[in-house]
Design an enzyme around this catalytic site. Structure first.
Site, PDB file in Angstrom:
ATOM      1  CD  GLN A 288      -2.472  -1.153   2.739  1.00 14.45           C
ATOM      2  OE1 GLN A 288      -3.507  -0.536   2.933  1.00 14.45           O
ATOM      3  NE2 GLN A 288      -1.880  -1.823   3.697  1.00 14.45           N
TER       4      GLN A 288
ATOM      5  CG  HIS B 217      -3.078   2.512  -1.859  1.00 15.60           C
ATOM      6  ND1 HIS B 217      -3.096   2.348  -0.495  1.00 15.60           N
ATOM      7  CD2 HIS B 217      -4.190   1.878  -2.318  1.00 15.60           C
ATOM      8  CE1 HIS B 217      -4.176   1.651  -0.143  1.00 15.60           C
ATOM      9  NE2 HIS B 217      -4.847   1.347  -1.231  1.00 15.60           N
TER      10      HIS B 217
HETATM   11  P1  NAD Z   1      -1.593   2.732   8.833  1.00 14.77           P
HETATM   12  O1  NAD Z   1      -0.898   3.988   9.270  1.00 14.77           O
HETATM   13  O2  NAD Z   1      -3.058   2.679   8.883  1.00 14.77           O
HETATM   14  O3  NAD Z   1      -1.045   1.512   9.710  1.00 14.77           O
HETATM   15  C1  NAD Z   1       0.315   1.313   9.998  1.00 14.77           C
HETATM   16  C2  NAD Z   1       0.386   0.239  11.089  1.00 14.77           C
HETATM   17  O4  NAD Z   1       1.753  -0.094  11.293  1.00 14.77           O
HETATM   18  C3  NAD Z   1      -0.175   0.718  12.434  1.00 14.77           C
HETATM   19  O5  NAD Z   1      -1.077  -0.272  12.914  1.00 14.77           O
HETATM   20  C4  NAD Z   1       1.070   0.843  13.331  1.00 14.77           C
HETATM   21  O6  NAD Z   1       0.800   0.466  14.663  1.00 14.77           O
HETATM   22  C5  NAD Z   1       2.023  -0.141  12.690  1.00 14.77           C
HETATM   23  N1  NAD Z   1       3.448   0.218  12.829  1.00 14.77           N
HETATM   24  C6  NAD Z   1       4.024   1.418  12.539  1.00 14.77           C
HETATM   25  N2  NAD Z   1       5.371   1.342  12.683  1.00 14.77           N
HETATM   26  C7  NAD Z   1       5.636   0.072  13.083  1.00 14.77           C
HETATM   27  C8  NAD Z   1       6.836  -0.637  13.415  1.00 14.77           C
HETATM   28  N3  NAD Z   1       8.042  -0.044  13.323  1.00 14.77           N
HETATM   29  N4  NAD Z   1       6.739  -1.932  13.799  1.00 14.77           N
HETATM   30  C9  NAD Z   1       5.529  -2.545  13.899  1.00 14.77           C
HETATM   31  N5  NAD Z   1       4.364  -1.944  13.582  1.00 14.77           N
HETATM   32  C10 NAD Z   1       4.413  -0.648  13.183  1.00 14.77           C
HETATM   33  O7  NAD Z   1      -1.036   2.394   7.393  1.00 14.77           O
HETATM   34  P2  NAD Z   1      -1.648   1.475   6.224  1.00 14.77           P
HETATM   35  O8  NAD Z   1      -2.350   0.309   6.790  1.00 14.77           O
HETATM   36  O9  NAD Z   1      -0.549   1.290   5.254  1.00 14.77           O
HETATM   37  O10 NAD Z   1      -2.785   2.363   5.546  1.00 14.77           O
HETATM   38  C11 NAD Z   1      -2.689   3.722   5.334  1.00 14.77           C
HETATM   39  C12 NAD Z   1      -2.521   4.231   3.917  1.00 14.77           C
HETATM   40  O11 NAD Z   1      -1.480   5.178   4.026  1.00 14.77           O
HETATM   41  C13 NAD Z   1      -2.071   3.313   2.840  1.00 14.77           C
HETATM   42  O12 NAD Z   1      -3.057   3.324   1.919  1.00 14.77           O
HETATM   43  C14 NAD Z   1      -0.784   3.942   2.228  1.00 14.77           C
HETATM   44  O13 NAD Z   1      -1.030   4.154   0.855  1.00 14.77           O
HETATM   45  C15 NAD Z   1      -0.656   5.277   2.869  1.00 14.77           C
HETATM   46  N6  NAD Z   1       0.670   5.667   3.423  1.00 14.77           N
HETATM   47  C16 NAD Z   1       1.824   5.269   2.849  1.00 14.77           C
HETATM   48  C17 NAD Z   1       3.057   5.633   3.409  1.00 14.77           C
HETATM   49  C18 NAD Z   1       4.335   5.169   2.750  1.00 14.77           C
HETATM   50  O14 NAD Z   1       4.368   4.990   1.537  1.00 14.77           O
HETATM   51  N7  NAD Z   1       5.403   4.932   3.519  1.00 14.77           N
HETATM   52  C19 NAD Z   1       3.095   6.389   4.590  1.00 14.77           C
HETATM   53  C20 NAD Z   1       1.859   6.803   5.149  1.00 14.77           C
HETATM   54  C21 NAD Z   1       0.662   6.442   4.554  1.00 14.77           C
END
Ligand code: NAD
Ligand code: ZN
Length: 248
Positions: free
Chosen positions: A99, A119
């Site tokens: 994602q 995404h």
């Molecule tokens: P989300 O933020 O909803 O969930 C992230 C999950 O990861 C959370 O439950 C959190 O507790 C867990 N988490 C965070 N860091 C962690 C770690 N170091 N170890 C263990 N667990 C950890 O994100 P999602 O489910 O990907 O959905 C959100 C949307 O945000 C997606 O559609 C994506 O496209 C977009 N997004 C992408 C990025 C990126 O490309 N890096 C960043 C932010 C949002």
């Protein structure tokens, strides 16, 4: 005990699909959405229909984009991305469905063909009408000199990062590829996703219903934990580098 079950599940599997969310990239310095330091605690996401209908909202979109961009363009793959990349090289990980929009799986050495971006990708932009690709440095220069959102030089269409916003149709080809991978894997491994964004979050359920084992790795509980064969609450980079290393 959990670790033994994890190692057995991995040993027994020959075609693993890894499914990642923003959580795998937080250790590279990119905030996720829903954690306390996440982006949504600062800003509500911009919906696709609002992006299309208002030039002011498109200006806000590009401002936010260039604010976060220094973080994304300086980010490097972390030990979690690297552990998955190694398993892909030895043929154990068949595809990575992500994602994320940050390109870090590709930067960790996984071929683009093996990464399915549900995404999209925020490291470049596209015209929404003719799909002409634009590099961000050009868009940034234009935006900063005019303070107007960019339009396509070919067809005058609206230019947007090559990402899928809320309310924007999912990319057809990637959805088909993700479905094919999900239906052909014997282990579906969801990592660092709150599993709340649909249709992406339907893939773990499809895999489970099709007979694959489901493992979820996340620091906190997710809505789909009840379907999983194994749930691991841990930090991603540390857990993967410690526990995938023995398969290399
Ligand atoms: P989300 O933020 O909803 O969930 C992230 C999950 O990861 C959370 O439950 C959190 O507790 C867990 N988490 C965070 N860091 C962690 C770690 N170091 N170890 C263990 N667990 C950890 O994100 P999602 O489910 O990907 O959905 C959100 C949307 O945000 C997606 O559609 C994506 O496209 C977009 N997004 C992408 C990025 C990126 O490309 N890096 C960043 C932010 C949002
Ligand atoms: Zn165009």
């Amino acid at each position: 005990m959990g670790i033994d079950i994890f190692k057995n599940l991995l040993n027994e599997s020959s075609k693993i699909v890894v499914f990642t969310g923003a959580g795998i990239s937080t250790e590279s310095g990119i905030p996720d959405f829903r954690s306390p330091s996440g982006m949504w605690t600062k800003n509500q996401p911009i919906e696709f229909k609002d992006f299309l209908s208002s030039e002011d909202i498109r200006i806000e979109f590009w401002k936010r984009k260039f604010d976060i961009d220094a973080t994304i363009s300086n980010a490097k793959p972390n030990s979690g991305h690297n552990a998955i990349s190694k398993l892909n090289k030895i043929g154990k990980v068949y595809k990575v469905i992500t994602q994320n929009i940050d390109n870090l799986h590709q930067n960790s050495g996984i071929l683009s063909d093996d990464v399915i971006e549900l995404h999209g990708n925020t490291t470049y932009a596209k015209c929404l009408d003719c799909e002409k690709r634009y590099e961000l440095d050009l868009i940034k220069r234009l935006f900063e000199s005019t303070n107007k959102p960019p339009y396509c030089e070919e067809c005058k269409g609206i230019i947007k990062t090559a990402t899928i916003s809320f309310g924007q149709p999912m990319p057809k080809n990637e959805m088909l590829r993700a479905e094919e991978a999900t239906l052909s894997c014997d282990l579906f491994f969801a990592i660092g996703s709150s599993l709340q964004v649909y249709p992406a979050a339907s893939f773990p359920i499809i895999a489970k219903n099709n007979g694959a084992n489901l493992v979820i790795l996340n620091r906190e509980a997710t809505d789909l934990d009840k379907y999983a064969d194994l749930v691991i609450h841990n930090e991603i980079g540390q857990f993967l580098s410690e526990n995938l290393a023995l398969f290399n």
